[in-house]
Write an enzyme that holds these catalytic residues in place. Sequence first.
Site, PDB file in Angstrom:
ATOM      1  N   ARG A 127       0.819  -1.233   0.000  1.00 56.66           N
ATOM      2  CA  ARG A 127       0.000   0.000   0.000  1.00 56.66           C
ATOM      3  C   ARG A 127       0.844   1.271   0.000  1.00 56.66           C
ATOM      4  NH1 ARG A 127      -3.127  -3.239   3.487  1.00 56.66           N
ATOM      5  NH2 ARG A 127      -4.944  -4.003   2.354  1.00 56.66           N
ATOM      6  N   LYS A 149       3.980  11.997 -10.521  1.00 57.22           N
ATOM      7  CA  LYS A 149       3.106  11.257 -11.434  1.00 57.22           C
ATOM      8  C   LYS A 149       3.806   9.936 -11.748  1.00 57.22           C
ATOM      9  CE  LYS A 149       0.461  14.680 -14.012  1.00 57.22           C
ATOM     10  NZ  LYS A 149       0.239  15.273 -15.352  1.00 57.22           N
ATOM     11  N   GLU A 191      11.432  19.655 -23.703  1.00 61.81           N
ATOM     12  CA  GLU A 191      10.744  19.972 -22.436  1.00 61.81           C
ATOM     13  C   GLU A 191      11.386  21.201 -21.787  1.00 61.81           C
ATOM     14  OE1 GLU A 191       7.981  18.479 -21.506  1.00 61.81           O
ATOM     15  OE2 GLU A 191       8.015  16.485 -22.425  1.00 61.81           O
ATOM     16  N   LYS A 235       9.366  23.392 -12.514  1.00 62.76           N
ATOM     17  CA  LYS A 235       8.464  22.253 -12.262  1.00 62.76           C
ATOM     18  C   LYS A 235       8.123  22.171 -10.773  1.00 62.76           C
ATOM     19  CE  LYS A 235       6.703  17.917 -13.128  1.00 62.76           C
ATOM     20  NZ  LYS A 235       6.548  16.784 -14.001  1.00 62.76           N
ATOM     21  N   GLU A 245      -2.951  18.293 -10.287  1.00 67.77           N
ATOM     22  CA  GLU A 245      -3.365  18.841 -11.588  1.00 67.77           C
ATOM     23  C   GLU A 245      -4.833  19.231 -11.625  1.00 67.77           C
ATOM     24  OE1 GLU A 245      -1.519  16.949 -15.086  1.00 67.77           O
ATOM     25  OE2 GLU A 245      -3.254  17.620 -16.227  1.00 67.77           O
ATOM     26  N   ARG A 249      -1.178  23.110 -12.819  1.00 67.14           N
ATOM     27  CA  ARG A 249      -0.230  22.073 -13.279  1.00 67.14           C
ATOM     28  C   ARG A 249      -0.470  21.723 -14.747  1.00 67.14           C
ATOM     29  NH1 ARG A 249       2.055  16.735 -10.093  1.00 67.14           N
ATOM     30  NH2 ARG A 249       3.283  15.961 -11.843  1.00 67.14           N
ATOM     31  N   ASN A 253       1.466  20.762 -19.685  1.00 74.15           N
ATOM     32  CA  ASN A 253       1.084  20.011 -20.892  1.00 74.15           C
ATOM     33  C   ASN A 253       1.173  20.874 -22.148  1.00 74.15           C
ATOM     34  OD1 ASN A 253       0.513  17.633 -19.459  1.00 74.15           O
ATOM     35  ND2 ASN A 253      -1.451  18.504 -18.816  1.00 74.15           N
ATOM     36  N   HIS A 256       1.649  19.407 -25.550  1.00 70.08           N
ATOM     37  CA  HIS A 256       1.425  17.967 -25.425  1.00 70.08           C
ATOM     38  C   HIS A 256       0.115  17.511 -26.079  1.00 70.08           C
ATOM     39  CE1 HIS A 256       4.780  18.306 -22.744  1.00 70.08           C
ATOM     40  NE2 HIS A 256       4.727  17.033 -22.365  1.00 70.08           N
ATOM     41  N   HIS A 260       0.450  14.578 -28.494  1.00 71.87           N
ATOM     42  CA  HIS A 260      -0.149  13.235 -28.353  1.00 71.87           C
ATOM     43  C   HIS A 260      -0.813  12.792 -29.650  1.00 71.87           C
ATOM     44  CE1 HIS A 260      -0.337  13.485 -23.688  1.00 71.87           C
ATOM     45  NE2 HIS A 260       0.795  12.965 -24.120  1.00 71.87           N
ATOM     46  N   HIS A 273       8.913  11.052 -27.446  1.00 65.45           N
ATOM     47  CA  HIS A 273       7.932  11.932 -26.805  1.00 65.45           C
ATOM     48  C   HIS A 273       8.312  13.420 -26.978  1.00 65.45           C
ATOM     49  CE1 HIS A 273       5.077  13.320 -23.811  1.00 65.45           C
ATOM     50  NE2 HIS A 273       6.068  13.922 -23.167  1.00 65.45           N
TER      51      HIS A 273
HETATM   52  P1  NAD Z   1      13.421   6.402 -21.550  1.00 66.27           P
HETATM   53  O1  NAD Z   1      13.234   6.197 -20.113  1.00 66.27           O
HETATM   54  O2  NAD Z   1      12.858   5.379 -22.472  1.00 66.27           O
HETATM   55  O3  NAD Z   1      14.968   6.591 -21.848  1.00 66.27           O
HETATM   56  C1  NAD Z   1      15.387   6.814 -23.160  1.00 66.27           C
HETATM   57  C2  NAD Z   1      16.488   5.849 -23.578  1.00 66.27           C
HETATM   58  O4  NAD Z   1      17.712   6.257 -22.991  1.00 66.27           O
HETATM   59  C3  NAD Z   1      16.271   4.414 -23.123  1.00 66.27           C
HETATM   60  O5  NAD Z   1      16.699   3.546 -24.128  1.00 66.27           O
HETATM   61  C4  NAD Z   1      17.165   4.299 -21.898  1.00 66.27           C
HETATM   62  O6  NAD Z   1      17.562   2.983 -21.656  1.00 66.27           O
HETATM   63  C5  NAD Z   1      18.323   5.168 -22.283  1.00 66.27           C
HETATM   64  N1  NAD Z   1      19.053   5.792 -21.179  1.00 66.27           N
HETATM   65  C6  NAD Z   1      18.546   6.415 -20.102  1.00 66.27           C
HETATM   66  N2  NAD Z   1      19.512   7.026 -19.419  1.00 66.27           N
HETATM   67  C7  NAD Z   1      20.674   6.767 -20.045  1.00 66.27           C
HETATM   68  C8  NAD Z   1      22.014   7.154 -19.821  1.00 66.27           C
HETATM   69  N3  NAD Z   1      22.358   8.006 -18.870  1.00 66.27           N
HETATM   70  N4  NAD Z   1      22.964   6.652 -20.649  1.00 66.27           N
HETATM   71  C9  NAD Z   1      22.615   5.835 -21.696  1.00 66.27           C
HETATM   72  N5  NAD Z   1      21.355   5.489 -21.987  1.00 66.27           N
HETATM   73  C10 NAD Z   1      20.397   5.952 -21.169  1.00 66.27           C
HETATM   74  O7  NAD Z   1      12.808   7.808 -22.032  1.00 66.27           O
HETATM   75  P2  NAD Z   1      12.594   9.218 -21.298  1.00 66.27           P
HETATM   76  O8  NAD Z   1      12.511  10.185 -22.385  1.00 66.27           O
HETATM   77  O9  NAD Z   1      13.541   9.421 -20.190  1.00 66.27           O
HETATM   78  O10 NAD Z   1      11.165   9.050 -20.624  1.00 66.27           O
HETATM   79  C11 NAD Z   1      10.009   8.863 -21.385  1.00 66.27           C
HETATM   80  C12 NAD Z   1       8.924   8.368 -20.465  1.00 66.27           C
HETATM   81  O11 NAD Z   1       8.708   9.323 -19.421  1.00 66.27           O
HETATM   82  C13 NAD Z   1       7.594   8.161 -21.151  1.00 66.27           C
HETATM   83  O12 NAD Z   1       7.078   6.923 -20.763  1.00 66.27           O
HETATM   84  C14 NAD Z   1       6.728   9.305 -20.622  1.00 66.27           C
HETATM   85  O13 NAD Z   1       5.370   8.955 -20.563  1.00 66.27           O
HETATM   86  C15 NAD Z   1       7.310   9.504 -19.258  1.00 66.27           C
HETATM   87  N6  NAD Z   1       7.099  10.850 -18.694  1.00 66.27           N
HETATM   88  C16 NAD Z   1       6.592  10.949 -17.444  1.00 66.27           C
HETATM   89  C17 NAD Z   1       6.388  12.180 -16.868  1.00 66.27           C
HETATM   90  C18 NAD Z   1       5.890  12.282 -15.451  1.00 66.27           C
HETATM   91  O14 NAD Z   1       5.544  13.377 -15.011  1.00 66.27           O
HETATM   92  N7  NAD Z   1       5.843  11.196 -14.727  1.00 66.27           N
HETATM   93  C19 NAD Z   1       6.713  13.344 -17.564  1.00 66.27           C
HETATM   94  C20 NAD Z   1       7.245  13.224 -18.850  1.00 66.27           C
HETATM   95  C21 NAD Z   1       7.436  11.961 -19.417  1.00 66.27           C
HETATM   96  N1  GLY Z   2       4.694  16.038 -17.045  1.00 69.65           N
HETATM   97  C1  GLY Z   2       3.522  16.735 -16.674  1.00 69.65           C
HETATM   98  C2  GLY Z   2       3.293  16.764 -15.211  1.00 69.65           C
HETATM   99  O1  GLY Z   2       4.094  16.307 -14.439  1.00 69.65           O
HETATM  100  O2  GLY Z   2       2.258  17.234 -14.801  1.00 69.65           O
END
Ligand code: NAD
Ligand code: GLY
Length: 369
Positions: A127, A149, A191, A235, A245, A249, A253, A256, A260, A273
């Site tokens: 939990r 998130k 971003e 942020k 949000e 917040r 987006n 976005h 999307h 992305h």
């Molecule tokens: P990712 O996590 O897929 O990483 C991108 C690539 O880089 C992967 O292949 C990973 O293995 C590699 N990698 C990561 N760090 C590395 C490093 N230091 N050296 C070598 N390789 C490395 O992609 P991302 O862009 O970091 O994240 C995208 C995800 O984040 C999506 O799923 C998206 O929905 C999510 N996201 C979440 C939020 C949130 O608020 N929670 C906000 C924006 C995006």
């Molecule tokens: N990435 C958008 C948020 O955290 O609200």
Amino acid sequence: MPQSSCRIPVEISKNPYEIIIGRGKIQCIGDELLRTGIKKGIKILIVTNNDVAIHYGELFLKSLRACGYKPTLLIIEAGEEQKSPESVALIHDAAFSAQLERGSLMIALGGGVVGDMTGFAAATWLRGISVVQVPTTLLAMVDAAIGGKTGVNHKGGKNLIGAFHQPKLVLIDPLTLNTLPEREFRAGMAEVIKYGVIGDSILFNLLEKCSNLENLEVVDNEVLDEIIKRSCSSKAKIVAKDEHERDVRAILNYGHTFGHVVETLCGYGTWLHGEAVSIGMIAIGELAVLLGSWSEDDANRQKALLKKTGLPVIWPNIKTEDVCKTLKGDKKVKEGKIRFIIPKKIGEVEIKNDISNDAIKRCISNLSR
Ligand code: NAD
Ligand code: GLY
């Protein structure tokens, strides 16, 4: 040796925490946990993937063990397709094998994919146990790791399964970006540019002054650290005002909503992305110019900056009717109304949910020319 660091508070009333930014900090994870008040001797499950483990896994384990923690490393395959309920089950299996208790900790060491699914696994194990985010992509440093998130994708859509679960600490080591592929670096810059447009004209100006932003080698270390710091501060301030949000917040987006659409209609995997967000920012800029909300001059400045960063700015060849249909299916649609984040000037946006279908269609037709 770690160099000087900076600390940014995330002042969420019930769950305040810090973002620590410092070159070399990844080797001091154990000390930083102790400093945060995380008890010596507890069990820790580190979730990461191969791309990251190969560079930082051993350093991480060494630092944690040296500080008296009992760490276990779980390596999951890389890629957005791993952000699934099946991966969460793998994390829970590892938590069970390692006998994690309520007082134990999970650490997400990786990009947004690792961060989102580890955060969600922590939110749902017993939990809810504590999680620390150690982002290793630019996108995760400035966005995904901050704000709580968490979640995974459902076959019906991205991020449909999730929970708000704030980390105890976010530790950012910009040196980890040295191993990040260039395309991923540029996607993260989208971003960063977003923060400039939605609320930080100083950041936007700073980015404009850089002669080149396409890859890490050409960006000065001090400038990069400043860019990360300013983005994280933006942020942190926004999520502290509106954790769940309910209103402000939503400005995160920016770009976005159309982004999307591009991701969905071009097929996931075509664009990263951040790349889709870049095209989305161009699209919302066009809509704002059409509505008379911001100037062509500002729209051109945004476009020039995205282009200079090597990000895509051309609207893909997709049908207007498909765009409208996809927009209506967005998670952020409320009572049939699409919520847009409309730029007013560099550093200021507003939330609008009364944009006419006619304006949207005209905007897409302009973009498709
Ligand atoms: P990712 O996590 O897929 O990483 C991108 C690539 O880089 C992967 O292949 C990973 O293995 C590699 N990698 C990561 N760090 C590395 C490093 N230091 N050296 C070598 N390789 C490395 O992609 P991302 O862009 O970091 O994240 C995208 C995800 O984040 C999506 O799923 C998206 O929905 C999510 N996201 C979440 C939020 C949130 O608020 N929670 C906000 C924006 C995006
Ligand atoms: N990435 C958008 C948020 O955290 O609200």
